[in-house]
Design a protein around this motif. Structure first.
Motif, PDB file in Angstrom:
ATOM      1  N   SER A  57      -3.057  46.114  24.752  1.00  0.00           N
ATOM      2  CA  SER A  57      -4.511  46.197  24.625  1.00  0.00           C
ATOM      3  C   SER A  57      -5.053  44.800  24.367  1.00  0.00           C
ATOM      4  O   SER A  57      -4.574  44.104  23.468  1.00  0.00           O
ATOM      5  N   VAL A  58      -6.053  44.400  25.144  1.00  0.00           N
ATOM      6  CA  VAL A  58      -6.635  43.063  25.014  1.00  0.00           C
ATOM      7  C   VAL A  58      -8.033  43.188  24.420  1.00  0.00           C
ATOM      8  O   VAL A  58      -8.864  43.954  24.917  1.00  0.00           O
ATOM      9  N   TYR A  59      -8.271  42.427  23.357  1.00  0.00           N
ATOM     10  CA  TYR A  59      -9.529  42.451  22.623  1.00  0.00           C
ATOM     11  C   TYR A  59     -10.198  41.084  22.694  1.00  0.00           C
ATOM     12  O   TYR A  59      -9.519  40.058  22.675  1.00  0.00           O
ATOM     13  N   GLU A  60     -11.511  41.090  22.724  1.00  0.00           N
ATOM     14  CA  GLU A  60     -12.250  39.837  22.640  1.00  0.00           C
ATOM     15  C   GLU A  60     -12.343  39.458  21.175  1.00  0.00           C
ATOM     16  O   GLU A  60     -12.694  40.279  20.324  1.00  0.00           O
ATOM     17  N   GLY A  61     -11.993  38.227  20.883  1.00  0.00           N
ATOM     18  CA  GLY A  61     -12.036  37.746  19.509  1.00  0.00           C
ATOM     19  C   GLY A  61     -10.653  37.694  18.899  1.00  0.00           C
ATOM     20  O   GLY A  61      -9.694  38.243  19.421  1.00  0.00           O
ATOM     21  N   PHE A  62     -10.562  37.015  17.793  1.00  0.00           N
ATOM     22  CA  PHE A  62      -9.296  36.867  17.086  1.00  0.00           C
ATOM     23  C   PHE A  62      -9.204  37.961  16.037  1.00  0.00           C
ATOM     24  O   PHE A  62      -9.942  37.947  15.054  1.00  0.00           O
ATOM     25  N   LYS A  63      -8.345  38.915  16.260  1.00  0.00           N
ATOM     26  CA  LYS A  63      -8.203  40.057  15.354  1.00  0.00           C
ATOM     27  C   LYS A  63      -6.779  40.086  14.821  1.00  0.00           C
ATOM     28  O   LYS A  63      -5.849  40.441  15.532  1.00  0.00           O
ATOM     29  N   TYR A  64      -6.596  39.684  13.578  1.00  0.00           N
ATOM     30  CA  TYR A  64      -5.258  39.644  13.023  1.00  0.00           C
ATOM     31  C   TYR A  64      -5.237  40.303  11.660  1.00  0.00           C
ATOM     32  O   TYR A  64      -6.199  40.135  10.910  1.00  0.00           O
ATOM     33  N   PRO A  65      -4.232  41.046  11.275  1.00  0.00           N
ATOM     34  CA  PRO A  65      -3.045  41.321  12.063  1.00  0.00           C
ATOM     35  C   PRO A  65      -3.268  42.379  13.139  1.00  0.00           C
ATOM     36  O   PRO A  65      -2.639  42.342  14.170  1.00  0.00           O
ATOM     37  N   PHE A  66      -4.169  43.335  12.920  1.00  0.00           N
ATOM     38  CA  PHE A  66      -4.465  44.341  13.923  1.00  0.00           C
ATOM     39  C   PHE A  66      -5.962  44.618  13.921  1.00  0.00           C
ATOM     40  O   PHE A  66      -6.620  44.509  12.882  1.00  0.00           O
ATOM     41  N   PRO A  67      -6.514  44.984  15.071  1.00  0.00           N
ATOM     42  CA  PRO A  67      -7.948  45.279  15.107  1.00  0.00           C
ATOM     43  C   PRO A  67      -8.275  46.553  14.315  1.00  0.00           C
ATOM     44  O   PRO A  67      -7.421  47.408  14.119  1.00  0.00           O
ATOM     45  N   ARG A  68      -9.519  46.631  13.885  1.00  0.00           N
ATOM     46  CA  ARG A  68      -9.993  47.837  13.203  1.00  0.00           C
ATOM     47  C   ARG A  68      -9.878  49.025  14.155  1.00  0.00           C
ATOM     48  O   ARG A  68      -9.963  48.866  15.371  1.00  0.00           O
ATOM     49  N   PRO A  69      -9.715  50.230  13.622  1.00  0.00           N
ATOM     50  CA  PRO A  69      -9.588  51.410  14.489  1.00  0.00           C
ATOM     51  C   PRO A  69     -10.802  51.642  15.393  1.00  0.00           C
ATOM     52  O   PRO A  69     -10.673  52.198  16.477  1.00  0.00           O
TER      53      PRO A  69
END
Length: 176
Positions: A57-69
């Protein structure tokens, strides 16, 4: 004492040259410009991770360690995970590339994931010939850095792969 020291040195050298085992963990890859994040995650429907379904899954922005649900990916694809937390994501978030360190002539050594397609190239595509190095249990085909670069040739997207036989270029255009 000399025998013991020699034995320890032998064990250490075997451990250093042994291939790393797979880790089968979810992982995140961020684009070099840190504007995009790829999450490779397991469905956890089967106990054995190598048989389970995986998703890129590719997300815009830096989301670490995991993106919000509640954070929705820009694009997703089924991912064929080999147990190693590697890959490179382009600075525009459109291309994710996984490169096998181990050479296999008749098996994909490069997988290119895009929103609309998945491309793969077997080792034979790269015409490495006799330029392979032996590890403990495999043949290696990438040069020391194994660097992958995204570039444009005649206005088409490519990746450049640094192999032991020199630079190789792979189109990332779907259908080619």
């Amino acid at each position: 004492m000399k025998v013991f020291t020699l034995f320890i040195a032998l064990i250490i050298s075997i451990n250093l040259s042994a291939d790393q085992p797979p880790d089968w963990q979810d992982y995140v890859v961020t684009s070099k410009n840190r504007k995009w994040t790829a999450l490779i995650s397991r469905d956890h429907t089967i106990q054995e991770p190598w048989r389970d379904n995986w998703t890129l899954s590719v997300y815009e922005g830096f989301k670490y360690p995991f993106p919000r649900p509640d954070f929705v990916p820009v694009w997703s694809r089924t991912y064929e995970h080999h147990g190693y937390s590697e890959g490179i994501l382009s600075d525009d978030g459109e291309i994710f590339v996984y490169v096998e360190f181990w050479y296999r002539e008749n098996y994909p050594v490069i997988k290119i994931y895009k929103k609309d397609c998945t491309l793969s190239k077997n080792g034979s595509f790269f015409n490495i010939g006799e330029h392979l190095e032996k590890s403990t249990s495999h043949q290696l085909w990438l040069d020391g850095s194994g660097e992958i670069k995204f570039l444009s040739i005649n206005s088409k997207p490519y990746i450049k792969v640094q192999t032991l036989a020199g630079d190789r270029y792979v189109s990332t255009t779907c259908g080619e």
